[in-house]
Design an enzyme around this catalytic site. Structure first.
Site, PDB file in Angstrom:
ATOM      1  N   HIS A  87       0.904  -1.030   0.076  1.00 45.57           N
ATOM      2  CA  HIS A  87      -0.013   0.321   0.041  1.00 45.57           C
ATOM      3  C   HIS A  87       0.768   1.444   0.103  1.00 45.57           C
ATOM      4  CE1 HIS A  87      -3.603   2.436   0.566  1.00 45.57           C
ATOM      5  NE2 HIS A  87      -2.811   3.093   1.419  1.00 45.57           N
ATOM      6  N   ASP A 166     -16.813   0.671   3.870  1.00 47.84           N
ATOM      7  CA  ASP A 166     -15.482   1.423   3.552  1.00 47.84           C
ATOM      8  C   ASP A 166     -16.105   2.485   2.135  1.00 47.84           C
ATOM      9  OD1 ASP A 166     -13.034   2.875   3.228  1.00 47.84           O
ATOM     10  OD2 ASP A 166     -13.027   1.662   1.428  1.00 47.84           O
ATOM     11  N   ARG A 173     -17.077  10.715   3.405  1.00 46.17           N
ATOM     12  CA  ARG A 173     -15.742  11.656   3.973  1.00 46.17           C
ATOM     13  C   ARG A 173     -15.112  12.557   2.896  1.00 46.17           C
ATOM     14  NH1 ARG A 173     -11.563   7.168   4.997  1.00 46.17           N
ATOM     15  NH2 ARG A 173     -10.263   8.870   5.771  1.00 46.17           N
TER      16      ARG A 173
HETATM   17  N1  URA Z   1      -6.763   5.643   1.349  1.00 47.06           N
HETATM   18  C1  URA Z   1      -7.782   4.957   1.594  1.00 47.06           C
HETATM   19  O1  URA Z   1      -7.894   3.882   1.020  1.00 47.06           O
HETATM   20  N2  URA Z   1      -8.377   5.474   2.644  1.00 47.06           N
HETATM   21  C2  URA Z   1      -8.206   6.743   3.107  1.00 47.06           C
HETATM   22  O2  URA Z   1      -9.230   6.819   4.062  1.00 47.06           O
HETATM   23  C3  URA Z   1      -7.255   7.455   2.923  1.00 47.06           C
HETATM   24  C4  URA Z   1      -6.430   6.745   1.833  1.00 47.06           C
END
Ligand code: URA
Length: 438
Positions: A87, A166, A173
């Site tokens: 990541h 998410d 968000r």
């Molecule tokens: N990348 C993600 O996948 N989520 C976040 O909240 C910030 C960066």
């Protein structure tokens, strides 16, 4: 609070007043929001309260667990080694995934990778891959599983089934100013990784002008917290904080970055992109358990470049995802902009900086990125840096080429781009690429 008497308003008030939330309260909210029982406005209030009040490690862990269990969790069968993901917290010119994934898979470590799209100044792996004619990033979960089990790697976008909490929360968000918040970032990143079937994770936390967390202290806190939470969730985690003051490599822009990643796979990539690929690749092989030291790992990645095994694996990945694998032999098959503007140095001296954020914004203005989520990026446009920090330049010498289609967009991009470039009479010391281990 008992689950049957739980009330979203009381949970919002508790966080507003700085109280620690229990795992049951967090789970109640995440489940309720994913199902649609809790409204966007209540979730927004809670997210903002979390931004102001924070979450401690137990709350962050509970949040991540609830986000993981909001959807399906992939378990791969019959893999030759531990599946390892990487990541990057995102940057400008960061095409490392495109060379790293095939090389690591070619060395026998499976890579299940769920990637993202460009947002504002920072690029996105999915947009880069979609510049390859026919390439699909919207595979089904079954295609994802089969690809990892047979080819050894898939790079695609998040699906409806994996960490749906998410998906919904991130969109909210993004629209409510609640993205830059450590526990929310941790939950978002790790829930996708764990649900997507990774058992180990190598982190590339960017720090510097073009990074999401420009300051070293904040990058450190993000790295430590990602690692700490990941380990408790059963992942093996390691990684590095790396410099993002100037763009990585020479190219910024979707097809241009695919071209440069192919150069890395041919052993002809720029030093920084090659070094990052070797460092992160060695770490992934170590976590995957196919080498016993970082030095062995680097050696194996080198061999996969030399032998062409990495480039062949890229072709396999492209073909498996519906794209034209011939681009790996002939990058001229990628889209190209029909016009080039040459950007000349106004002075004689040494390049002091290419502000990565401004270069990224200039590239976005050319059309390579997204001003808003709904925009579709142009695969062909972008920026080519001919000189990097520390290189000498003469007055009037071309230091960059801007690949563009539309003159209006070029003019807007050039305003940002000219501010990104700085020059100094004495040779500056380029900053270290790998700043420290997490
Ligand atoms: N990348 C993600 O996948 N989520 C976040 O909240 C910030 C960066």
């Amino acid at each position: 609070m008992k689950r049957e008497t739980m009330d979203p308003v009381a949970i919002i008030e508790a966080k507003r007043d700085g109280r620690q939330l229990s795992s049951a309260e967090i789970d109640f909210v995440i489940r309720g929001y994913t199902r649609g029982d809790i409204s966007d406005y209540q979730m927004t209030a809670l997210l903002m309260a979390i931004c102001f009040r924070g979450m401690d490690p137990d709350e962050t862990l509970a949040l991540t667990r609830s986000m993981i269990t909001s959807g399906e969790k992939i378990e791969f069968r019959g893999l030759p080694a531990l599946p390892v993901d990487k990541h990057s917290t995102g940057g400008v010119g960061d095409k490392i995934t495109l060379s790293l994934v095939p090389l690591v898979a070619a060395c026998g470590v499976p890579v299940p990778m769920l990637s993202g799209r460009s947002l504002r100044h920072s690029g996105g792996t999915l947009d880069k891959l979609e510049s390859i004619p026919g390439f699909r990033t919207d595979l089904s979960l079954e295609e994802y599983r089969r690809g990892v089990e047979s080819i050894g790697a898939v790079i695609m976008g998040q699906t409806e089934e994996l960490a749906p909490a998410d998906r919904k929360m991130y969109a909210l968000r993004d629209a409510t100013g609640t993205v830059p918040c450590l526990p929310l970032i941790i939950g978002s990143i790790l829930s996708k990784k764990v649900a997507g079937g990774a058992k180990a994770l190598v982190l590339d936390v960017k720090c510097g002008l073009g990074a999401f967390m420009p300051e070293l202290e904040k990058a450190r806190a993000l790295g430590r917290s990602l690692k700490g939470t990941g380990v408790v969730l059963g992942l093996q985690v390691s990684g590095f904080i790396t410099n993002m003051d100037q763009p990585i490599g020479r190219f910024v822009g979707n097809a241009l970055e695919v071209r440069e990643a192919i150069e890395v796979l041919q052993g002809q990539g720029p030093p920084d992109a090659t070094e990052l690929t070797l460092t992160l690749g060695a770490e992934m092989l170590l976590l995957g358990g196919v080498v016993s030291s970082r030095e062995d790992g680097r050696q194996r990645i080198h061999q996969a470049i030399e032998s062409g095994a990495g480039r062949q694996k890229l072709k396999d990945i492209i073909e498996n995802q519906g794209g034209d694998p011939n681009v790996a032999d002939n990058p001229d098959l990628l889209p190209r902009a029909d016009k080039i503007h040459e950007f000349d140095s106004p002075e004689t001296g040494f390049v002091a900086g290419w502000n990565a954020r401004l270069v990224g914004l200039a590239s976005m203005r050319l059309g390579a990125g997204r001003l808003h989520r709904a925009h579709t990026p142009d695969p062909a446009v972008g920026i080519e840096l001919l000189r990097k920090v520390g290189d000498s330049v003469d007055k009037g010498e071309t230091v960059a080429r801007v690949h563009y289609r539309d003159r209006g967009r070029l003019n807007t991009a050039l305003q940002l781009f000219s501010e990104a470039f700085s020059i100094t009479p004495a040779r500056p010391k380029p900053p270290p690429l790998i700043i420290e281990e997490i």
